[in-house]
Design an enzyme around this catalytic site. Structure first.
Site, PDB file in Angstrom:
ATOM      1  CG  HIS A 298      -4.152   5.344   9.033  1.00  0.00           C
ATOM      2  ND1 HIS A 298      -4.910   6.329   8.425  1.00  0.00           N
ATOM      3  CD2 HIS A 298      -3.933   5.763  10.287  1.00  0.00           C
ATOM      4  CE1 HIS A 298      -5.112   7.309   9.288  1.00  0.00           C
ATOM      5  NE2 HIS A 298      -4.528   6.995  10.435  1.00  0.00           N
ATOM      6  CE  LYS A 478      -3.307   5.547  -6.138  1.00  0.00           C
ATOM      7  NZ  LYS A 478      -4.352   5.799  -5.169  1.00  0.00           N
ATOM      8  NE  ARG A 479       1.828   5.589   1.469  1.00  0.00           N
ATOM      9  CZ  ARG A 479       1.699   4.460   2.174  1.00  0.00           C
ATOM     10  NH1 ARG A 479       2.755   3.908   2.752  1.00  0.00           N
ATOM     11  NH2 ARG A 479       0.529   3.874   2.323  1.00  0.00           N
ATOM     12  CE  LYS A 484      -0.333   3.463  -1.526  1.00  0.00           C
ATOM     13  NZ  LYS A 484      -1.641   3.993  -1.079  1.00  0.00           N
ATOM     14  CB  THR A 585      -7.447  10.886   1.038  1.00  0.00           C
ATOM     15  OG1 THR A 585      -6.029  10.740   0.983  1.00  0.00           O
ATOM     16  CG2 THR A 585      -7.967  10.413   2.383  1.00  0.00           C
ATOM     17  CE  LYS A 589      -6.409  14.718  -0.910  1.00  0.00           C
ATOM     18  NZ  LYS A 589      -5.095  14.167  -0.529  1.00  0.00           N
TER      19      LYS A 589
HETATM   20  C1  26Q Z   1       5.982   1.494   9.297  1.00  0.00           C
HETATM   21  C2  26Q Z   1       7.065   0.787   9.776  1.00  0.00           C
HETATM   22  C3  26Q Z   1       8.349   1.178   9.444  1.00  0.00           C
HETATM   23  C4  26Q Z   1       8.535   2.301   8.649  1.00  0.00           C
HETATM   24  C5  26Q Z   1       7.463   3.014   8.181  1.00  0.00           C
HETATM   25  C6  26Q Z   1       6.181   2.605   8.503  1.00  0.00           C
HETATM   26  C7  26Q Z   1       5.028   3.342   7.964  1.00  0.00           C
HETATM   27  C8  26Q Z   1       5.150   4.646   7.570  1.00  0.00           C
HETATM   28  C9  26Q Z   1       4.081   5.314   7.018  1.00  0.00           C
HETATM   29  C10 26Q Z   1       3.818   2.720   7.812  1.00  0.00           C
HETATM   30  C11 26Q Z   1       2.741   3.400   7.263  1.00  0.00           C
HETATM   31  C12 26Q Z   1       2.872   4.713   6.848  1.00  0.00           C
HETATM   32  C13 26Q Z   1       1.792   5.443   6.205  1.00  0.00           C
HETATM   33  C14 26Q Z   1       0.636   4.923   5.915  1.00  0.00           C
HETATM   34  C15 26Q Z   1      -0.389   5.622   5.146  1.00  0.00           C
HETATM   35  O1  26Q Z   1      -0.189   6.691   4.613  1.00  0.00           O
HETATM   36  N1  26Q Z   1      -1.579   5.022   5.065  1.00  0.00           N
HETATM   37  C16 26Q Z   1      -2.675   5.564   4.302  1.00  0.00           C
HETATM   38  O2  26Q Z   1      -3.505   6.303   5.164  1.00  0.00           O
HETATM   39  C17 26Q Z   1      -4.506   6.963   4.452  1.00  0.00           C
HETATM   40  C18 26Q Z   1      -5.272   7.829   5.424  1.00  0.00           C
HETATM   41  O3  26Q Z   1      -6.077   7.037   6.234  1.00  0.00           O
HETATM   42  C19 26Q Z   1      -5.410   5.986   3.726  1.00  0.00           C
HETATM   43  O4  26Q Z   1      -6.310   6.721   2.938  1.00  0.00           O
HETATM   44  C20 26Q Z   1      -4.603   5.049   2.848  1.00  0.00           C
HETATM   45  O5  26Q Z   1      -5.448   4.038   2.316  1.00  0.00           O
HETATM   46  C21 26Q Z   1      -3.489   4.433   3.663  1.00  0.00           C
HETATM   47  O6  26Q Z   1      -2.643   3.668   2.815  1.00  0.00           O
END
Ligand code: 26Q
Length: 741
Positions: A298, A478-479, A484, A585, A589
């Site tokens: 992702h 979004k986050r 972003k 995503t 929406k």
């Molecule tokens: C990694 C290392 C340490 C702590 C946390 C993390 C971590 C936590 C959550 C790394 C990534 C995430 C989440 C990622 C995420 O939400 N990615 C999104 O995934 C969506 C679904 O595929 C995409 O539409 C987005 O583009 C993508 O940013």
């Protein structure tokens, strides 16, 4: 209906009664089935509230609402009482939730596996225009989780803890149900929480299931995160292998484990351990494992790719170290290329590398993302395994993101084109027949306005925020992450503020919405929130500007808020630095709900643009190839952009203007200002001028109301491709093959 005095009962009593009634109904629904079982393992399932969604999928929503109304009770009272499960963070978690919905709807033999987090990520509270974090309490009310009698012992070094499985049914649209199986720590003890979301990070027996992504800025926090992942996959694998001990040689015929990013990738090692412990030879074990796992990537952000020190494995399960070393040899025999190593010279285990070498499918989540993985970010892996890589463009469930959250639009579409699109989303294209129909175009405008009023009421009631439903709603939710580029939107707002101060009069007021949580240790992200909240106050306090411009940063953005915000949006902000947003995503929406995208050619925006055509989307900014080249050459210098444009300089410098410093915090604002000028790793300034001019073009275009409405119609009509049913059909057809054996 509910064995309760509806009129006299408290909200909690009534909620419990309706919950029990709904669960009874769901119990009668047939479970998904098939030859092969797919386990979707994910650290997050951002499922949102379930009551109304389940009632709608059972097709008894109206009936239940009417029954309550008979006794003077409104179903919205229960909808608002229901807590939102705090089981995720952002896109990846919401995707997992949409996927389980589609798995159930399509009757595919799959289930989700993950963790229960008692206090979620955190609840966001704004204090003095700063984000603070408190625990997100959601388990104090009746929940959809059902305790099961499946439990297992997880050994973490010298410590033994008990993991207990809970279940939550996930109802599809076509009378089938799937299930989420979430593991909890039996010995959980929240007295280790000291204040906010701070807690004793060393007491695993008490803390493992407290929070999602506990602090990863310290060594202790990282070790805990590793332990949490270990707890999740050990529990999940115990469940998967429960009745399969005698069939290990043919395991891959019976199951597929789809891992959602690398967070559950330790399962790969644990399955190796299990197979080797059963006397299976390494070569055979490799075959079994490789044909069991499929991995979804992702992100291309190098810093988000997980790497764990060998020492962490040693501390929790020393037997894994020996396995890793064996696998490292296997990898070295396959390739001498340093870029595909499993263990690097610093003794870090690359989890993406593990997941790619020992799985049969690696997929990206949008066409551009998969291309970038194959041609640059993971090119060396693709060279080694050219057939493993494939694309599965993300999708969203139309049940939640249209039928549930935008009832007026759904009802109107049903009347106009029938409701076949709910199970076969391509039928939405029937709407194109009405693109010249003025009545239809005007009705779409009215529906949007109604949704704005709905949002207005909701924000007033829940956050005491007043908004103007006759303004243009421009939304970025979004986050919070620099890639972003919420900070670019901030600079747009500052620029508009300056223009209005200088005499500009907009055709119509503009309301810019944000909803976003910053990771607690992500300093610059928190500074961006602070700057936005501060600017918002400055504008609010200005009698002239506030008539034309408003900035609303909603607190504690979550699925529920998204369900109100998205149907009310005119402009969908998808402004990531090209190449950095894997898919997005939210963009899908918004499109489905008739907002027009203002975006870069990044992630799934590219596919949206292809589908709707350039007249129906607002694209700006540098292309991904150019950006990738800048990174390769390291030749982006933000200060050059700052010094060569007064527009950019004025906007950036406003961050540390007297006005801002008077109201805001000097430390945060100065740091952000400095970051933008001296580093700006995600190239905010490269696209700022183009962004401003395309956004202004968009505001102008809005004034041709019919033409704008026609564009929204095309967006709705073309959104069918982004149904998660399509995505899941592709996963099943190409990867899972649940009915092939
Ligand atoms: C990694 C290392 C340490 C702590 C946390 C993390 C971590 C936590 C959550 C790394 C990534 C995430 C989440 C990622 C995420 O939400 N990615 C999104 O995934 C969506 C679904 O595929 C995409 O539409 C987005 O583009 C993508 O940013």
């Amino acid at each position: 209906m509910f064995n309760i005095n509806i009129k006299e009962s408290t909200t909690e009593q009534l909620y419990s009664a309706v919950l029990a009634y709904t669960q009874d109904k769901i119990a009668d629904v047939e479970s998904v089935s098939g030859d092969r079982t797919v386990y979707y393992m994910s650290a997050e399932f951002l499922i949102g509230k379930l009551l109304s969604n389940n009632l709608m999928n059972l097709k008894i929503y109206d009936e239940v609402a009417a029954e309550l109304a008979k006794y003077g009770r409104d179903i919205t009272e229960l909808e608002q009482y229901e807590p939102e499960p705090a089981l995720g963070n952002g896109g990846l978690g919401r995707l997992a939730a949409c996927f389980v919905d589609s798995i159930a709807t399509l009757g595919i033999n799959g289930q989700g596996l993950g963790l229960v987090y008692h206090y979620g990520l955190f609840k966001q509270v704004f204090e003095r225009n700063l984000q603070t974090e408190v625990k997100d309490v959601w388990l104090d009310k009746p929940t959809w989780l059902r305790k099961t009698d499946f439990s297992t012992t997880v050994k973490l070094g010298d410590l033994n803890v008990t993991s207990r499985m809970y279940e939550m049914d996930v109802l599809g649209y076509n009378n089938k149900k799937s299930v989420l199986r979430l593991f909890d720590l039996e010995s959980i003890d929240d007295t280790v929480i000291t204040s906010g979301i701070s807690f004793d990070q060393s007491e695993y027996a008490k803390n493992l299931a407290l929070f999602l992504y506990p602090d990863d800025s310290t060594e202790e926090g990282l070790r805990l995160r590793f332990a949490q992942q270990y707890f999740m996959v050990q529990s999940g694998l115990a469940w998967i292998l429960k009745d399969r001990q005698d069939h290990l040689h043919t395991l891959n015929e019976d199951i597929v484990i789809q891992i959602n990013d690398t967070h559950p990738s330790l399962t790969i090692l644990l399955l190796f351990k299990e197979l080797l412990n059963h006397g299976i030879e390494l070569q055979e074990a490799i075959k079994i494992v490789e044909n069991t796992f499929a991995y979804t990537n992702h992100t291309i952000l190098a810093e988000a790719l997980e790497k764990w020190p060998l020492a962490y494995f040693e501390a929790i399960d020393p037997s894994l170290v020996a396995i890793i070393k064996q696998l490292d040899e296997v990898v070295k025999n396959r390739s001498a290329d340093k870029r595909v190593v499993l263990v690097d010279e610093n003794n870090l285990v690359h989890m993406a590398s593990l997941a790619i070498h020992f799985s049969y499918s690696v997929n990206g989540v949008a066409a551009l993302h998969t291309d970038i993985l194959k041609n640059s970010e993971l090119k060396h892996f693709n060279d080694l395994y050219p057939t493993k890589f494939n694309n599965k463009t993300n999708g969203i469930t139309f049940r939640r993101w249209l039928a549930f959250s935008n009832k007026p639009l759904t009802a109107y579409l049903d009347g106009l084109i029938g409701n076949d699109y709910m199970s076969d989303a391509d039928h939405l294209e029937k709407l194109l027949a009405y693109r010249e129909d003025k009545d239809v175009l005007n009705t779409l405008i009215d529906i949007k306005h109604g949704n704005k009023v709905r949002l207005q009421n909701y924000l007033k009631q829940t956050q005491n925020i007043d908004i103007n439903p006759d303004s243009i709603f421009d939304i970025q939710i979004k986050r919070l992450h620099e890639y972003k580029r919420q900070q670019m939107n901030l600079l747009y707002i500052i620029h508009m503020y300056q223009e209005i101060k200088a005499g500009l009069i907009l055709d119509r007021p503009l309301t810019v919405f944000f909803g976003s949580k910053a990771a607690p240790a992500y300093t610059i992200a928190k500074d961006i929130i602070h700057a936005l909240l501060t600017v918002s106050k400055i504008i609010e306090n200005d009698p002239v500007v506030s008539k034309q411009l408003q900035v609303v940063f909603v607190e504690n953005y979550n699925v529920t808020l998204a369900e109100y915000l998205i149907p009310a949006a005119d402009i969908s902000e998808q402004i990531s630095l090209a190449s950095k947003e894997a898919s997005g995503t939210g963009n899908m929406k918004f499109m489905l709900n008739g907002a027009l995208t203002l975006g870069t050619l990044d992630g799934a925006n590219v596919e949206i643009a292809e589908l709707v055509g350039e007249d129906n989307i607002y694209i700006f900014g540098e292309h991904s190839e150019t950006i990738i080249e800048h990174y390769a050459k390291a030749d982006y210098v933000s200060r050059d952009y700052y010094e060569n444009s007064t527009l950019i300089k004025d906007a950036v410098d406003f961050i540390v203007s007297d006005l801002m410093l008077e109201l805001g915090s000097k430390e945060n604002l100065k740091r952000l200002h400095h970051e933008l000028i001296s580093k700006d790793w995600f190239m905010t300034l490269i696209d700022l001028e183009d962004y401003i001019s395309v956004k202004n073009e968009m505001l102008k275009a809005y004034e041709d109301r019919e033409d704008w409405s026609q564009k929204t119609l095309v967006n709705i009509a073309k959104a069918g491709f982004f149904s998660s049913d399509r995505t899941i059909m592709e996963y099943d057809r190409d990867i899972w093959k649940t009915n092939k054996y």
